[in-house]
Design a protein around this motif. Structure first.
Motif, PDB file in Angstrom:
ATOM      1  N   ALA A   1       0.849  -1.186   0.000  1.00  0.00           N
ATOM      2  CA  ALA A   1       0.000   0.000   0.000  1.00  0.00           C
ATOM      3  C   ALA A   1       0.891   1.244   0.000  1.00  0.00           C
ATOM      4  CB  ALA A   1      -0.918   0.007   1.216  1.00  0.00           C
ATOM      5  N   THR A   2       0.396   2.306  -0.601  1.00  0.00           N
ATOM      6  CA  THR A   2       1.097   3.589  -0.607  1.00  0.00           C
ATOM      7  C   THR A   2       0.226   4.615   0.093  1.00  0.00           C
ATOM      8  OG1 THR A   2       2.177   3.070  -2.709  1.00  0.00           O
ATOM      9  CG2 THR A   2       2.133   5.384  -2.051  1.00  0.00           C
ATOM     10  N   ASP A   3       0.780   5.319   1.088  1.00  0.00           N
ATOM     11  CA  ASP A   3      -0.030   6.300   1.807  1.00  0.00           C
ATOM     12  C   ASP A   3      -0.053   7.638   1.066  1.00  0.00           C
ATOM     13  OD1 ASP A   3       2.244   7.881   2.575  1.00  0.00           O
ATOM     14  OD2 ASP A   3       2.586   6.616   4.318  1.00  0.00           O
TER      15      ASP A   3
ATOM     16  N   ASN B   1       4.748   7.272   0.982  1.00  0.00           N
ATOM     17  CA  ASN B   1       5.510   6.204   1.611  1.00  0.00           C
ATOM     18  C   ASN B   1       4.888   4.849   1.275  1.00  0.00           C
ATOM     19  OD1 ASN B   1       7.167   8.121   3.311  1.00  0.00           O
ATOM     20  ND2 ASN B   1       5.120   8.566   4.089  1.00  0.00           N
ATOM     21  N   VAL B   2       5.720   3.824   1.148  1.00  0.00           N
ATOM     22  CA  VAL B   2       5.254   2.502   0.723  1.00  0.00           C
ATOM     23  C   VAL B   2       5.324   1.523   1.892  1.00  0.00           C
ATOM     24  CG1 VAL B   2       5.604   0.595  -0.893  1.00  0.00           C
ATOM     25  CG2 VAL B   2       6.026   2.947  -1.631  1.00  0.00           C
ATOM     26  N   TRP B   3       4.215   0.820   2.139  1.00  0.00           N
ATOM     27  CA  TRP B   3       4.087  -0.146   3.223  1.00  0.00           C
ATOM     28  C   TRP B   3       3.917  -1.534   2.612  1.00  0.00           C
ATOM     29  CZ3 TRP B   3       3.453   1.926   8.400  1.00  0.00           C
ATOM     30  CH2 TRP B   3       3.361   3.331   8.437  1.00  0.00           C
ATOM     31  N   MET B   4       4.822  -2.452   2.928  1.00  0.00           N
ATOM     32  CA  MET B   4       4.768  -3.817   2.380  1.00  0.00           C
ATOM     33  C   MET B   4       4.692  -4.797   3.544  1.00  0.00           C
ATOM     34  SD  MET B   4       7.265  -3.575  -0.951  1.00  0.00           S
ATOM     35  CE  MET B   4       8.825  -3.800  -0.094  1.00  0.00           C
ATOM     36  N   THR B   5       3.570  -5.514   3.639  1.00  0.00           N
ATOM     37  CA  THR B   5       3.254  -6.282   4.846  1.00  0.00           C
ATOM     38  C   THR B   5       3.216  -7.794   4.607  1.00  0.00           C
ATOM     39  OG1 THR B   5       1.983  -4.447   5.770  1.00  0.00           O
ATOM     40  CG2 THR B   5       1.522  -6.645   6.647  1.00  0.00           C
ATOM     41  N   LEU B   6       3.918  -8.506   5.488  1.00  0.00           N
ATOM     42  CA  LEU B   6       3.815  -9.959   5.564  1.00  0.00           C
ATOM     43  C   LEU B   6       2.799 -10.272   6.665  1.00  0.00           C
ATOM     44  CD1 LEU B   6       4.891 -12.845   4.882  1.00  0.00           C
ATOM     45  CD2 LEU B   6       6.593 -12.491   6.684  1.00  0.00           C
TER      46      LEU B   6
ATOM     47  N   MET C   1      10.286   4.993   3.127  1.00  0.00           N
ATOM     48  CA  MET C   1       9.850   6.380   3.268  1.00  0.00           C
ATOM     49  C   MET C   1      10.482   7.323   2.249  1.00  0.00           C
ATOM     50  SD  MET C   1       9.647   6.603   7.420  1.00  0.00           S
ATOM     51  CE  MET C   1      10.967   5.422   7.651  1.00  0.00           C
ATOM     52  N   ARG C   2       9.732   8.347   1.931  1.00  0.00           N
ATOM     53  CA  ARG C   2      10.182   9.406   1.039  1.00  0.00           C
ATOM     54  C   ARG C   2      11.016  10.446   1.798  1.00  0.00           C
ATOM     55  NH1 ARG C   2       8.689   9.372  -4.663  1.00  0.00           N
ATOM     56  NH2 ARG C   2       6.889   8.005  -4.868  1.00  0.00           N
ATOM     57  N   MET C   3      11.850  11.118   1.091  1.00  0.00           N
ATOM     58  CA  MET C   3      12.580  12.330   1.493  1.00  0.00           C
ATOM     59  C   MET C   3      12.868  12.478   2.987  1.00  0.00           C
ATOM     60  SD  MET C   3      11.888  16.362   0.669  1.00  0.00           S
ATOM     61  CE  MET C   3      11.849  16.265  -1.110  1.00  0.00           C
ATOM     62  N   GLU C   4      13.877  11.784   3.430  1.00  0.00           N
ATOM     63  CA  GLU C   4      14.379  11.998   4.791  1.00  0.00           C
ATOM     64  C   GLU C   4      15.452  13.065   4.817  1.00  0.00           C
ATOM     65  OE1 GLU C   4      17.280  11.089   8.168  1.00  0.00           O
ATOM     66  OE2 GLU C   4      17.564  11.102   5.995  1.00  0.00           O
ATOM     67  N   GLU C   5      16.205  13.178   3.741  1.00  0.00           N
ATOM     68  CA  GLU C   5      17.345  14.093   3.694  1.00  0.00           C
ATOM     69  C   GLU C   5      16.897  15.550   3.557  1.00  0.00           C
ATOM     70  OE1 GLU C   5      20.113  13.033   4.425  1.00  0.00           O
ATOM     71  OE2 GLU C   5      20.329  10.964   3.781  1.00  0.00           O
ATOM     72  N   SER C   6      17.614  16.425   4.235  1.00  0.00           N
ATOM     73  CA  SER C   6      17.292  17.861   4.209  1.00  0.00           C
ATOM     74  C   SER C   6      18.045  18.609   3.115  1.00  0.00           C
ATOM     75  CB  SER C   6      17.630  18.487   5.560  1.00  0.00           C
ATOM     76  OG  SER C   6      19.033  18.397   5.803  1.00  0.00           O
TER      77      SER C   6
ATOM     78  N   THR D   1      -2.862  18.745   7.507  1.00  0.00           N
ATOM     79  CA  THR D   1      -4.117  18.789   8.263  1.00  0.00           C
ATOM     80  C   THR D   1      -3.907  18.614   9.759  1.00  0.00           C
ATOM     81  OG1 THR D   1      -4.481  16.400   8.053  1.00  0.00           O
ATOM     82  CG2 THR D   1      -5.332  17.801   6.273  1.00  0.00           C
ATOM     83  N   GLY D   2      -2.699  18.208  10.137  1.00  0.00           N
ATOM     84  CA  GLY D   2      -2.438  17.925  11.543  1.00  0.00           C
ATOM     85  C   GLY D   2      -2.858  16.529  11.954  1.00  0.00           C
ATOM     86  N   LYS D   3      -3.370  15.757  10.997  1.00  0.00           N
ATOM     87  CA  LYS D   3      -3.807  14.392  11.287  1.00  0.00           C
ATOM     88  C   LYS D   3      -2.953  13.396  10.504  1.00  0.00           C
ATOM     89  CE  LYS D   3      -8.616  15.820  11.972  1.00  0.00           C
ATOM     90  NZ  LYS D   3     -10.020  15.648  11.490  1.00  0.00           N
ATOM     91  N   PRO D   4      -2.556  12.284  11.126  1.00  0.00           N
ATOM     92  CA  PRO D   4      -1.793  11.255  10.408  1.00  0.00           C
ATOM     93  C   PRO D   4      -2.587  10.723   9.224  1.00  0.00           C
ATOM     94  CG  PRO D   4      -1.748  10.853  12.784  1.00  0.00           C
ATOM     95  CD  PRO D   4      -2.770  11.922  12.544  1.00  0.00           C
ATOM     96  N   VAL D   5      -1.889  10.322   8.176  1.00  0.00           N
ATOM     97  CA  VAL D   5      -2.561   9.749   7.006  1.00  0.00           C
ATOM     98  C   VAL D   5      -2.680   8.233   7.121  1.00  0.00           C
ATOM     99  CG1 VAL D   5      -1.778  11.642   5.540  1.00  0.00           C
ATOM    100  CG2 VAL D   5      -0.405   9.552   5.665  1.00  0.00           C
ATOM    101  N   VAL D   6      -2.152   7.673   8.206  1.00  0.00           N
ATOM    102  CA  VAL D   6      -2.311   6.253   8.507  1.00  0.00           C
ATOM    103  C   VAL D   6      -2.714   6.133   9.974  1.00  0.00           C
ATOM    104  CG1 VAL D   6      -0.606   5.515   6.795  1.00  0.00           C
ATOM    105  CG2 VAL D   6       0.126   5.944   9.149  1.00  0.00           C
TER     106      VAL D   6
END
Length: 425
Positions: free
Chosen positions: A58-60, A64-69, A126-131, A180-185
């Motif tokens: 799944a992609t949020d 970011n990409v979530w791959m679940t076993l 995860m996307r873009m961690e680097e500053s 929005t101040g709310k998590p997307v997951v």
């Protein structure tokens, strides 16, 4: 001698590292800008591996990409492990990628051996961690946890002038969803977050212990652009007493802060101080007394009070030097990343996992920031494994021995296998 886990994943991990290096190479290093076509290409490559392993993908809304076993009890919150897919400009191949591939190696081992974990096990990419590109770190993890701001999205790219919001939108995601101040997951579905990462320093590589268990992560106070404004003048015709030299004023400030740094270290403070970027005006020349110079500042510590104190000292010294030399220091907005004290019980679980796997490990702090900070600050149990690397990090010469990586990955596997059914609070 490699263990069965390490031998099983040796060729897999090596091929993945080599493939990603090849697709993202930029000169002698690699460049994987967050929310770029290149970062997406790397994520697609890794998603294909997840599909081959039969993981649920799944992609949020933050990309970011979530791959679940799937685990035996899907009502339990998932154990999540991963890192970021991006890199600094012309950087090393292992910063971030090692954490993703360690998590994938654990998933591959479980699938190939028929092991079903008690709870869901999720690889998080995860996307873009680097500053380095926009001056803002942890963008992907802050986005998924609902902590990005409009101010963050207004930041401009280091070279092309596009805003972060425009860049995210061009990548196919709506930046408005991330402020929005709310998590997307649903963060309640995360039992713990574990991140493997190269150390990025020389401590582990200078010893026979190749794995570290992180005890804390330094936060930072940063100024992307500080300007010292003086007065441009002829280098031959203006004597010293009449000069307002911006470069010498900046140099004096840098020297003073370096001396204070030594003093604070002698008193036992945890502190690092860096001026990483310096630019004179485009009209500067060898025969001109510089009237303007801009520079960056990066202050890091495990303790918020140390960050505040050293930053206050920077401001006061700049004012004194400005008055003395007839120049003015103009500071842009302060960028703050909070330090994190690693979750004690989860860190101890990692250390005991290393012992159980008969892998030598040492407890150590992290001088660099990581996505783990974002999860830990929200009260989610979060901890880190370090593996040794050579020639530092954030440079194209970064190296990592695959044998060291596999030791760290086996600690991760052991921690997953022995994670308490009731979780860690």
């Amino acid at each position: 001698m490699l263990t069965p886990f390490q031998e099983h994943n040796y060729n897999f991990a090596k091929k993945c590292f080599d493939d990603v290096r090849e697709m993202s190479k930029d000169g002698i290093g690699v460049s994987r800008q967050g929310y770029s076509a290149m970062e997406t290409k790397v994520l697609d490559y890794l998603k294909n591996i997840g599909q081959e392993l039969g993981l649920e993908i799944a992609t949020d809304k933050a990309g970011n990409v979530w791959m679940t076993l799937p685990g035996k009890n899907r009502d339990l919150p998932a154990l999540v492990s991963g890192s970021h897919a991006d890199s600094v400009p012309q950087g090393g191949n292992y910063d971030g990628l090692a954490g993703i591939l360690a998590a994938l190696s654990v998933a591959k081992w479980m699938k190939d051996t028929g092991y079903v974990p008690e709870r869901d096990y999720t690889v998080l990419m995860m996307r873009m961690e680097e500053s380095s590109w926009f001056g803002k770190c942890y963008v992907g993890s802050l986005g998924l946890t609902g902590q990005l701001t409009e101010k963050d999205l207004a930041l401009k790219h280091r070279s092309n002038g596009k805003t972060l919001a425009e860049t995210i939108r061009e990548c196919g995601f709506n930046p408005d969803d991330l402020t929005t101040g709310k998590p997307v997951v649903d963060l309640g579905k995360i039992a713990a977050f574990l991140e493997l990462h190269i150390e990025q320093g020389a401590t582990l590589d200078s010893s026979d212990i190749r794995v570290g268990i992180v005890t804390g992560i330094r936060g930072n106070f940063r100024h992307k652009t500080i300007k010292c404004i003086g007065e441009t003048a002829h280098s031959g015709a203006v004597d010293k007493q009449f000069r307002h030299d911006a470069v010498l004023a900046m140099a004096e400030l840098a020297y003073k802060m370096d001396c204070y740094w030594d003093e604070w270290l002698r008193k036992g403070a945890d502190l690092v101080f860096t001026i990483g970027v310096v630019h004179t005006s485009p009209t500067s020349a060898i025969a001109i007394v510089p009237g303007e110079v801009s520079f960056s500042v990066d202050i890091r510590s495990l303790h918020r009070k140390t960050l505040e104190g050293f930053h206050d000292l920077l401001l006061s010294e700049a004012k004194k030097i400005g008055e003395k030399r007839g120049v003015k220091f103009e500071f842009d907005d302060l960028i703050v990343s909070e330090p994190l004290e690693i979750h004690g019980e989860l860190s101890e679980h990692l250390y005991k996992s290393a012992q159980a796997a008969e892998i030598k490990a040492r407890r150590m702090p992290s001088g660099a920031g990581h996505d783990t900070v974002v999860f830990g600050k929200l009260g989610i149990p979060a901890a880190m494994i370090f593996v040794a690397n050579q020639k530092g990090s954030h440079n194209p010469h970064e190296e990592m021995k695959i044998e060291d990586f596999l030791q760290g990955a086996e600690v991760l596997w052991t921690a997953v296998k022995t994670f308490p059914v009731n979780g860690i609070k």
